[in-house]
Write an enzyme that holds these catalytic residues in place. Structure first.
Site, PDB file in Angstrom:
ATOM      1  N   TYR A 145     -16.448  -4.209  -4.545  1.00 47.27           N
ATOM      2  CA  TYR A 145     -15.996  -6.259  -3.865  1.00 47.27           C
ATOM      3  C   TYR A 145     -14.534  -5.997  -3.788  1.00 47.27           C
ATOM      4  CZ  TYR A 145     -15.620 -11.314  -3.916  1.00 47.27           C
ATOM      5  OH  TYR A 145     -14.870 -12.224  -3.265  1.00 47.27           O
ATOM      6  N   ASP A 240      -7.930  -0.223  -2.318  1.00 45.49           N
ATOM      7  CA  ASP A 240      -7.904  -1.791  -3.342  1.00 45.49           C
ATOM      8  C   ASP A 240      -7.813  -2.149  -4.178  1.00 45.49           C
ATOM      9  OD1 ASP A 240      -8.153  -4.599  -3.426  1.00 45.49           O
ATOM     10  OD2 ASP A 240     -11.002  -4.105  -2.475  1.00 45.49           O
ATOM     11  N   LYS A 268      -4.044 -10.206  -7.216  1.00 46.35           N
ATOM     12  CA  LYS A 268      -3.754 -10.911  -8.940  1.00 46.35           C
ATOM     13  C   LYS A 268      -2.985 -10.961  -9.346  1.00 46.35           C
ATOM     14  CE  LYS A 268      -8.847 -10.719  -8.982  1.00 46.35           C
ATOM     15  NZ  LYS A 268      -9.956  -9.799  -8.172  1.00 46.35           N
TER      16      LYS A 268
HETATM   17  C1  LIG Z   1     -10.665 -10.318  -6.534  1.00 47.88           C
HETATM   18  C2  LIG Z   1     -10.901  -9.464  -5.342  1.00 47.88           C
HETATM   19  C3  LIG Z   1      -9.855  -9.294  -4.705  1.00 47.88           C
HETATM   20  C4  LIG Z   1     -10.592 -11.019  -3.693  1.00 47.88           C
HETATM   21  O1  LIG Z   1      -9.809 -10.757  -4.298  1.00 47.88           O
HETATM   22  P1  LIG Z   1      -9.303 -12.879  -4.231  1.00 47.88           P
HETATM   23  O2  LIG Z   1      -8.142 -13.078  -4.858  1.00 47.88           O
HETATM   24  O3  LIG Z   1     -10.443 -13.341  -4.734  1.00 47.88           O
HETATM   25  O4  LIG Z   1      -9.864 -13.401  -2.648  1.00 47.88           O
HETATM   26  C5  LIG Z   1     -10.702  -8.502  -3.604  1.00 47.88           C
HETATM   27  N1  LIG Z   1     -10.742  -6.500  -4.058  1.00 47.88           N
HETATM   28  C6  LIG Z   1     -10.927  -6.586  -6.033  1.00 47.88           C
HETATM   29  C7  LIG Z   1     -10.815  -5.030  -5.871  1.00 47.88           C
HETATM   30  C8  LIG Z   1     -11.112  -7.602  -6.795  1.00 47.88           C
HETATM   31  O5  LIG Z   1     -11.331  -6.752  -7.600  1.00 47.88           O
END
Ligand SMILES: *Cc1c(COP(=O)(O)O)cnc(C)c1O
Length: 432
Positions: A145, A240, A268
């Site tokens: 994701y 990511d 995060k």
């Molecule tokens: C949470 C997450 C996102 C998205 O971040 P948001 O701040 O919710 O838009 C993208 N990539 C990974 C791996 C994530 O865990």
């Protein structure tokens, strides 16, 4: 059984005005049924709901709260920043300070742009990769994701290398026609995709430890193939680390696995619980971003003083008092305890963990990709989740999420959690 009447009323009230009653679908308890718990306060490892029940928290706001809730250093930094003014739309020293901390921690990041969420970070990184390479196609992995970027919101669960189809209404076929979805942990699928489309692939985006299909560890051959093929074919590698950055190690998963991505996305933890994302990488690539280069990306509130204050305070605390060794010990204890609790009740399971992110899968086989993840017993997971809520433990409300241990957790709390899980799982087993 603790009363949650106020949460129920609050949810009914929210449902009238907010779609599904929540501002992000992961909060809605869709996978486990029932009413989401409404919270009023967090402190250290605990959350209190609006009915006054206390929970040991393993959601950590889905990752950011590695220091626990309301950490004094972070609260102090945010309050001080607020008293000086919340937004100027002009450069501040704090932005450079946060950039310095990020670049120091993650050496592959030579230059970095701050944004407001993980979604913005991945969206911008994809645009940059396309602008830089002059190519259109991107590869992503099923079960990974990357936020709700249109071109990345494509069918997870396909085990073949296929041209993707949209999986959300509103995402047009045109938007995703350049997205190739491949199975995670499968070097052969990657070889095949590059053999067919190599000269058109702008970037491969991946989670270095998957956290969004539950915690799934990468295979060494997979990481090796990713780096080799991307480099050989002139595609950028986008790591990511929105979830793993500053979580699995100070330098992120790329420091653990010795990866050298071209671009890295963060979110995060870099915001310490306020809305921050970041994307960065090789200076020569990042200098294609406007106004140094021509790839457009902007943000009215990017680098906002409150958000940067929370981010700086969090990263400085992590740097000065690294919790990673303790997190490793606490999390290993939890992983082992949960596994033993499931085994004691004869429940088929497997536990995956990287540092302080982990998942107890109700699966008899190892979970290595979306196919294996999707075969888990999600009904049993739902019962397990509610059993833990009754016993004062707040876990992610889906089998396909990782739980997080924070620096505020203690061995005693971990043991209480294991006891609650043992109780719950024994009850589930006896009910059949
Ligand atoms: C949470 C997450 C996102 C998205 O971040 P948001 O701040 O919710 O838009 C993208 N990539 C990974 C791996 C994530 O865990």
């Amino acid at each position: 059984m603790p009363a949650r009447e106020k949460s129920e009323q609050a949810f009914q009230r929210a449902l009238k005005l907010i779609p599904g009653g929540v501002n992000s679908p992961a909060r809605a308890f869709g996978a486990v049924g029932g009413t989401p718990v409404f919270f009023q306060r967090g402190e250290g490892p605990y959350l209190w709901d609006i009915d006054g029940n206390r929970y040991i928290d393993y959601v950590a706001s889905w990752g950011p709260m590695i220091l626990g809730h309301a950490h004094p250093r972070v609260v102090e930094a945010v309050c001080q920043a607020a008293s000086r003014g919340t937004s100027f739309g002009a450069p501040t020293l704090a932005e450079t300070e946060l950039a310095e901390l990020i670049c120091e921690a993650v050496p592959s990041v030579e230059k970095v742009r701050l944004v407001n969420s993980g979604t913005e970070a991945t969206m911008s990184a994809i645009r940059l990769a396309r602008g830089y390479t002059g190519r259109n196609k991107i590869i992503k992995f099923a079960g990974n994701y990357h936020g709700h970027v249109d071109s990345l919101l494509v069918a997870a669960g396909s085990s073949a290398a296929t041209l993707a189809v949209p999986n959300s209404p509103g995402v047009t076929p045109g938007t995703v026609q350049d997205t190739l979805v491949l199975p995670y942990n499968n070097p052969q699928a990657l070889e095949d995709a590059f053999a067919r489309h190599g000269d058109q692939i702008a970037a491969v985006i991946f989670e270095p430890v998957a956290g969004n299909m539950g915690c799934v560890l990468p295979r060494e051959e997979f990481l090796e193939a990713l780096q080799r093929l991307a480099r050989h074919h002139g595609a950028l590698l986008i790591c990511d680390e929105v979830m793993t950055g500053f979580r699995v190690a100070w330098g992120g998963a790329q420091s653990l696995f010795k990866l050298e991505p071209d671009l890295t996305t963060l979110g995060k933890i870099v915001g310490g619980g306020l809305p921050v994302g970041a994307y960065g990488g090789r200076a020569e690539v990042m200098d294609h971003v406007l106004p140094a280069g021509k790839v457009f990306q902007a943000g009215t509130l990017s680098g906002n003083p409150l958000a940067t204050a929370a981010g700086i305070a969090t990263l400085q605390e992590l740097k000065e008092n690294p919790p990673y060794q303790r997190l490793e010990e606490l999390s290993a204890r939890l992983a082992q305890g949960l596994s033993e609790a499931a085994a004691a009740s004869g429940i088929p399971h497997t536990v995956a963990r990287c540092g302080s992110m982990l998942t107890l899968f109700f699966s008899p086989e190892p979970v290595v990709d979306w196919d294996t993840a999707s075969r888990c017993d999600t009904k049993r997971f739902a019962a397990y989740f509610w059993g833990l809520i009754q016993r004062g433990v707040y876990m992610p409300c889906s089998q396909f999420e990782a739980l997080f241990v924070s620096a505020a957790h203690t061995p005693e709390l971990i043991d209480q959690t294991i006891e609650a899980a043992r109780d719950t799982l024994a009850q589930l087993a006896s009910e059949g």
